[in-house]
Design an enzyme around this catalytic site. Structure first.
Site, PDB file in Angstrom:
ATOM      1  N   LYS A  22       0.704  -1.212   0.128  1.00 52.45           N
ATOM      2  CA  LYS A  22       0.053  -0.070   0.162  1.00 52.45           C
ATOM      3  C   LYS A  22       0.856   1.215  -0.059  1.00 52.45           C
ATOM      4  CE  LYS A  22      -1.735   1.426   4.107  1.00 52.45           C
ATOM      5  NZ  LYS A  22      -1.201   2.825   4.394  1.00 52.45           N
ATOM      6  N   ASN A  23       2.038   1.372   0.994  1.00 50.15           N
ATOM      7  CA  ASN A  23       2.689   2.376   1.109  1.00 50.15           C
ATOM      8  C   ASN A  23       3.518   2.835   0.049  1.00 50.15           C
ATOM      9  OD1 ASN A  23       1.250   3.079   3.208  1.00 50.15           O
ATOM     10  ND2 ASN A  23       2.816   2.551   4.826  1.00 50.15           N
ATOM     11  N   ARG A  92      -4.821  11.067   4.682  1.00 50.09           N
ATOM     12  CA  ARG A  92      -3.775  11.805   4.760  1.00 50.09           C
ATOM     13  C   ARG A  92      -2.787  11.579   3.536  1.00 50.09           C
ATOM     14  NH1 ARG A  92      -2.085  14.423   9.065  1.00 50.09           N
ATOM     15  NH2 ARG A  92      -0.387  14.292   8.289  1.00 50.09           N
ATOM     16  N   CYS A 116      -4.439  12.610  13.220  1.00 55.27           N
ATOM     17  CA  CYS A 116      -5.183  11.371  12.957  1.00 55.27           C
ATOM     18  C   CYS A 116      -5.173  10.722  14.356  1.00 55.27           C
ATOM     19  CB  CYS A 116      -4.915  10.834  11.910  1.00 55.27           C
ATOM     20  SG  CYS A 116      -3.133   9.900  11.941  1.00 55.27           S
ATOM     21  N   ARG A 121       1.063  14.633  13.406  1.00 57.77           N
ATOM     22  CA  ARG A 121       1.401  14.355  11.911  1.00 57.77           C
ATOM     23  C   ARG A 121       1.242  15.829  11.077  1.00 57.77           C
ATOM     24  NH1 ARG A 121      -1.033   9.069   9.812  1.00 57.77           N
ATOM     25  NH2 ARG A 121       0.625   8.828   8.656  1.00 57.77           N
ATOM     26  N   PRO A 122       2.073  16.713  11.391  1.00 57.92           N
ATOM     27  CA  PRO A 122       2.487  17.949  10.740  1.00 57.92           C
ATOM     28  C   PRO A 122       2.861  17.629   9.342  1.00 57.92           C
ATOM     29  CG  PRO A 122       4.161  17.816  12.289  1.00 57.92           C
ATOM     30  CD  PRO A 122       3.271  16.511  12.568  1.00 57.92           C
ATOM     31  N   ASP A 124       5.102  20.208   8.005  1.00 58.47           N
ATOM     32  CA  ASP A 124       6.165  20.980   7.997  1.00 58.47           C
ATOM     33  C   ASP A 124       7.226  20.828   7.089  1.00 58.47           C
ATOM     34  OD1 ASP A 124       6.422  19.515  10.177  1.00 58.47           O
ATOM     35  OD2 ASP A 124       8.123  20.430  10.639  1.00 58.47           O
ATOM     36  N   LEU A 125       7.979  19.732   7.123  1.00 60.26           N
ATOM     37  CA  LEU A 125       8.854  19.126   6.588  1.00 60.26           C
ATOM     38  C   LEU A 125       8.442  19.174   4.736  1.00 60.26           C
ATOM     39  CD1 LEU A 125      10.022  16.367   8.770  1.00 60.26           C
ATOM     40  CD2 LEU A 125      11.138  18.562   8.546  1.00 60.26           C
ATOM     41  N   ASP A 304       4.794   0.522  11.899  1.00 63.40           N
ATOM     42  CA  ASP A 304       3.647  -0.139  11.139  1.00 63.40           C
ATOM     43  C   ASP A 304       3.389  -1.635  11.776  1.00 63.40           C
ATOM     44  OD1 ASP A 304       2.878   2.402  10.043  1.00 63.40           O
ATOM     45  OD2 ASP A 304       3.723   1.690   8.161  1.00 63.40           O
ATOM     46  N   ILE A 326       8.112   7.158  16.823  1.00 60.16           N
ATOM     47  CA  ILE A 326       7.851   7.719  15.533  1.00 60.16           C
ATOM     48  C   ILE A 326       6.309   8.476  15.851  1.00 60.16           C
ATOM     49  CG2 ILE A 326       7.153   7.428  13.021  1.00 60.16           C
ATOM     50  CD1 ILE A 326      10.029   6.249  13.623  1.00 60.16           C
ATOM     51  N   ARG A 396      -8.740  -0.252   4.686  1.00 59.75           N
ATOM     52  CA  ARG A 396      -7.801   0.710   4.069  1.00 59.75           C
ATOM     53  C   ARG A 396      -6.433   0.238   3.744  1.00 59.75           C
ATOM     54  NH1 ARG A 396      -6.062   4.651   8.061  1.00 59.75           N
ATOM     55  NH2 ARG A 396      -4.496   4.812   6.173  1.00 59.75           N
TER      56      ARG A 396
HETATM   57  N1  EPU Z   1       6.663  14.683  10.791  1.00 55.44           N
HETATM   58  C1  EPU Z   1       6.901  15.796  10.892  1.00 55.44           C
HETATM   59  N2  EPU Z   1       6.719  16.880   9.918  1.00 55.44           N
HETATM   60  C2  EPU Z   1       6.326  16.480   8.628  1.00 55.44           C
HETATM   61  C3  EPU Z   1       6.222  15.005   8.482  1.00 55.44           C
HETATM   62  C4  EPU Z   1       6.530  14.140   9.192  1.00 55.44           C
HETATM   63  O1  EPU Z   1       6.995  16.293  12.054  1.00 55.44           O
HETATM   64  O2  EPU Z   1       6.527  17.097   7.653  1.00 55.44           O
HETATM   65  C5  EPU Z   1       6.745  13.505  11.887  1.00 55.44           C
HETATM   66  C6  EPU Z   1       5.139  12.761  11.918  1.00 55.44           C
HETATM   67  O3  EPU Z   1       4.445  13.555  12.683  1.00 55.44           O
HETATM   68  C7  EPU Z   1       5.530  11.369  12.506  1.00 55.44           C
HETATM   69  C8  EPU Z   1       6.903  11.273  11.952  1.00 55.44           C
HETATM   70  O4  EPU Z   1       7.508  12.211  11.422  1.00 55.44           O
HETATM   71  O5  EPU Z   1       5.804  11.535  13.874  1.00 55.44           O
HETATM   72  C9  EPU Z   1       6.803  10.255  10.730  1.00 55.44           C
HETATM   73  O6  EPU Z   1       6.080  10.657   9.608  1.00 55.44           O
HETATM   74  P1  EPU Z   1       6.467  10.234   8.319  1.00 55.44           P
HETATM   75  O7  EPU Z   1       6.326  11.387   7.444  1.00 55.44           O
HETATM   76  O8  EPU Z   1       7.691   9.518   8.244  1.00 55.44           O
HETATM   77  O9  EPU Z   1       5.046   9.240   8.154  1.00 55.44           O
HETATM   78  P2  EPU Z   1       3.952   9.337   6.901  1.00 55.44           P
HETATM   79  O10 EPU Z   1       4.893   9.549   5.477  1.00 55.44           O
HETATM   80  O11 EPU Z   1       2.981  10.439   7.328  1.00 55.44           O
HETATM   81  C10 EPU Z   1       4.217   7.002   6.201  1.00 55.44           C
HETATM   82  C11 EPU Z   1       3.207   5.580   6.168  1.00 55.44           C
HETATM   83  C12 EPU Z   1       2.722   5.413   7.590  1.00 55.44           C
HETATM   84  C13 EPU Z   1       4.174   4.728   8.261  1.00 55.44           C
HETATM   85  C14 EPU Z   1       4.899   6.293   8.428  1.00 55.44           C
HETATM   86  C15 EPU Z   1       6.274   5.768   9.252  1.00 55.44           C
HETATM   87  C16 EPU Z   1       2.491   6.034   4.113  1.00 55.44           C
HETATM   88  C17 EPU Z   1       1.356   6.410   3.195  1.00 55.44           C
HETATM   89  N3  EPU Z   1       2.215   6.084   5.388  1.00 55.44           N
HETATM   90  O12 EPU Z   1       3.516   7.926   6.856  1.00 55.44           O
HETATM   91  O13 EPU Z   1       1.989   4.393   7.378  1.00 55.44           O
HETATM   92  O14 EPU Z   1       3.489   4.795   9.563  1.00 55.44           O
HETATM   93  O15 EPU Z   1       5.476   6.367   7.142  1.00 55.44           O
HETATM   94  O16 EPU Z   1       6.715   4.613   8.628  1.00 55.44           O
HETATM   95  O17 EPU Z   1       3.315   5.730   3.639  1.00 55.44           O
HETATM   96  C18 EPU Z   1       0.321   2.473   7.845  1.00 55.44           C
HETATM   97  O18 EPU Z   1       0.487   2.298   7.009  1.00 55.44           O
HETATM   98  O19 EPU Z   1      -0.617   2.148   8.681  1.00 55.44           O
HETATM   99  C19 EPU Z   1       0.928   4.093   8.231  1.00 55.44           C
HETATM  100  C20 EPU Z   1       0.508   4.648   9.296  1.00 55.44           C
END
Ligand code: EPU
Length: 418
Positions: A22-23, A92, A116, A121-122, A124-125, A304, A326, A396
């Site tokens: 999925k991811n 998201r 969520c 889950r901001p 900003d990056l 995950d 995380i 999902r």
């Molecule tokens: N974060 C920030 N700022 C940002 C982006 C992220 O502070 O701009 C923080 C988040 O708040 C979090 C951490 O960084 O605390 C990790 O977030 P990341 O951006 O790595 O996660 P994501 O891209 O939102 C993806 C997967 C998630 C998985 C995470 C971590 C997808 C669609 N989703 O989310 O998958 O948990 O990476 O590996 O790829 C799931 O499949 O159940 C799921 C939640």
């Protein structure tokens, strides 16, 4: 309302095939926006999240056909630069289209994702990266807007190796002028898969899968046909399910390399595993011992898989500790596992798990996708019946989950209740 009913106590036995990740598929679908030719994704997982991102693309005039696990995307007529906000808010990962949209159209407006169940889950990056490439970012009324006459490559350091930010910035940089170097990038296999997909369209991305990714901008991308990587989290979920039922199963279609942290931790518990051709045999017929786990960005232990491991450790005598680094709120399943007789206490970012002799089935709720998987796993080992509600979370991210478990001998079904 649909629920999943599990009668525990059956040892899993047999073989299961793993679907595509999925991811990996979600960012791949988003990145197809970068090109006006047809892109074909083979062996796509038929999941709710895949349908939602497809609808998001349709709302910007993408022509998408999904048949027999094949997704055919024609983005030659994209015109709308504001996707349907109700659809965007459903998931998201919709935000993953932002990098590609700014790159292709020089402007884009999208509803801001909220927090969520697993954390704040901001984004900003993601936005820091778009700004560094030359986009002007504005907020207002729950939306974020970006404008850029052109994007120009830059050196970008991520304060945290965010998966989504790495993907989004990579997509924005592919058609930018010059070189982009992304430092402290996420190294997850799904990042490498996205880079491979983009490179198959003519992008020039090097180093994906390491912490430094170099993207040399190209003028345009062409259509492609691509098969995404297997879902390491789905594979891990079945591995843990085999272990908790003390069963023996073969999991087909995996990439063992991607499963390293999960295999290492299961081995520490005492689970026997043997690699065979493109699969792995899991044998849970052994004495298990408690362990400590800390979730980390890849190649660390994946967040995950944290809830599923928690269910297993809840049944192993002794004290285990899981530290979640995380997401700040990914412990919602603990209350549900404790309803089933688990003995788990939360201390800040740590969960202290005192293993019990047996869990007992009851009514529980999936609080998010992986929490739902953890409750199925707990239900497979529990005495009596476990009924899991809010299973839309599970749909999902898991393809035909109850059918796959049923084929392995589990007593599980989807039921309709009032
Ligand atoms: N974060 C920030 N700022 C940002 C982006 C992220 O502070 O701009 C923080 C988040 O708040 C979090 C951490 O960084 O605390 C990790 O977030 P990341 O951006 O790595 O996660 P994501 O891209 O939102 C993806 C997967 C998630 C998985 C995470 C971590 C997808 C669609 N989703 O989310 O998958 O948990 O990476 O590996 O790829 C799931 O499949 O159940 C799921 C939640």
């Amino acid at each position: 309302m649909k629920k999943i009913l599990v009668k525990g106590g059956k040892k899993l036995n047999g073989e299961v095939n793993i679907s595509s990740a999925k991811n990996a598929v979600l960012p791949i679908i988003a990145s197809s926006i970068l090109c006006g030719d047809t892109c074909i994704i083979d062996n796509a997982p038929m999941l709710e999240d895949v349908f939602v991102i497809s609808e998001v693309l349709k709302s910007i005039n993408s022509n998408i056909n999904i048949e027999d696990n094949k997704i055919i995307i024609d983005n030659s007529n994209l015109t709308n630069v504001e996707p349907d906000s109700d659809l965007v808010r459903k998931m998201r990962a919709s935000f993953l289209i932002m990098g590609a949209m700014i790159s292709r159209f020089g402007k884009f407006k999208i509803s801001l994702p909220g927090g969520c169940n697993i954390g704040n889950r901001p984004i900003d990056l993601h936005l820091k990266g778009f700004s560094a490439l030359g986009a002007e970012i504005n907020f207002g009324h729950g939306y974020v807007e970006a404008h850029a006459n052109k994007l120009v490559g830059n050196k970008i350091y991520l304060d945290f190796p965010s998966v989504g930010a790495t993907e989004n910035i990579m997509m924005a940089a592919v058609l930018a002028e010059g070189d982009t170097v992304l430092e402290n990038a996420a190294e997850e296999p799904e990042i490498q898969d996205l880079a491979n997909f983009l490179n198959s369209m003519g992008a020039k991305i090097n180093g994906a899968g390491t912490d430094t990714i170099k993207i040399t901008g190209v003028k345009e991308l062409k259509g492609t046909q691509y098969k995404p990587i297997p879902d390491r989290i789905e594979a891990g979920t079945f591995m843990v399910a085999a272990a908790i039922t003390r069963g023996k199963i073969k999991i087909n279609g995996i990439n063992e390399q991607h499963l390293k942290p999960i295999i290492a931790k299961l081995r520490e518990i005492g689970v026997c595993m043997e690699k065979v051709d493109d699969g792995i045999i899991i044998d849970g017929n052994n004495d298990f011992k408690p362990i400590d786990i800390k979730t980390m960005p890849y190649p660390g232990f994946p967040t995950d898989m944290q809830p599923q491991m928690m269910s297993l450790l809840a049944t192993i005598n002794g004290t285990s500790v899981i530290t979640e680094t995380i997401f700040e709120n990914r412990f919602m399943h603990i209350g549900e596992i404790n309803r089933m007789g688990g003995n788990i206490k939360i201390d800040g970012r740590c969960a202290v798990i005192e293993g019990v002799d047996c869990l007992t089935g009851c009514e529980v709720k999936a609080t998010d996708l992986r929490a739902g998987a953890a409750l199925i796993i707990a239900g497979l080992a529990a005495g009596g019946y476990t009924t899991i509600g809010d299973i839309y979370h599970i749909d999902r991210g898991y393809v035909s989950i109850e059918e796959k478990f049923k084929k392995l001998g589990a007593d599980i079904e989807r039921i309709e209740v009032d």
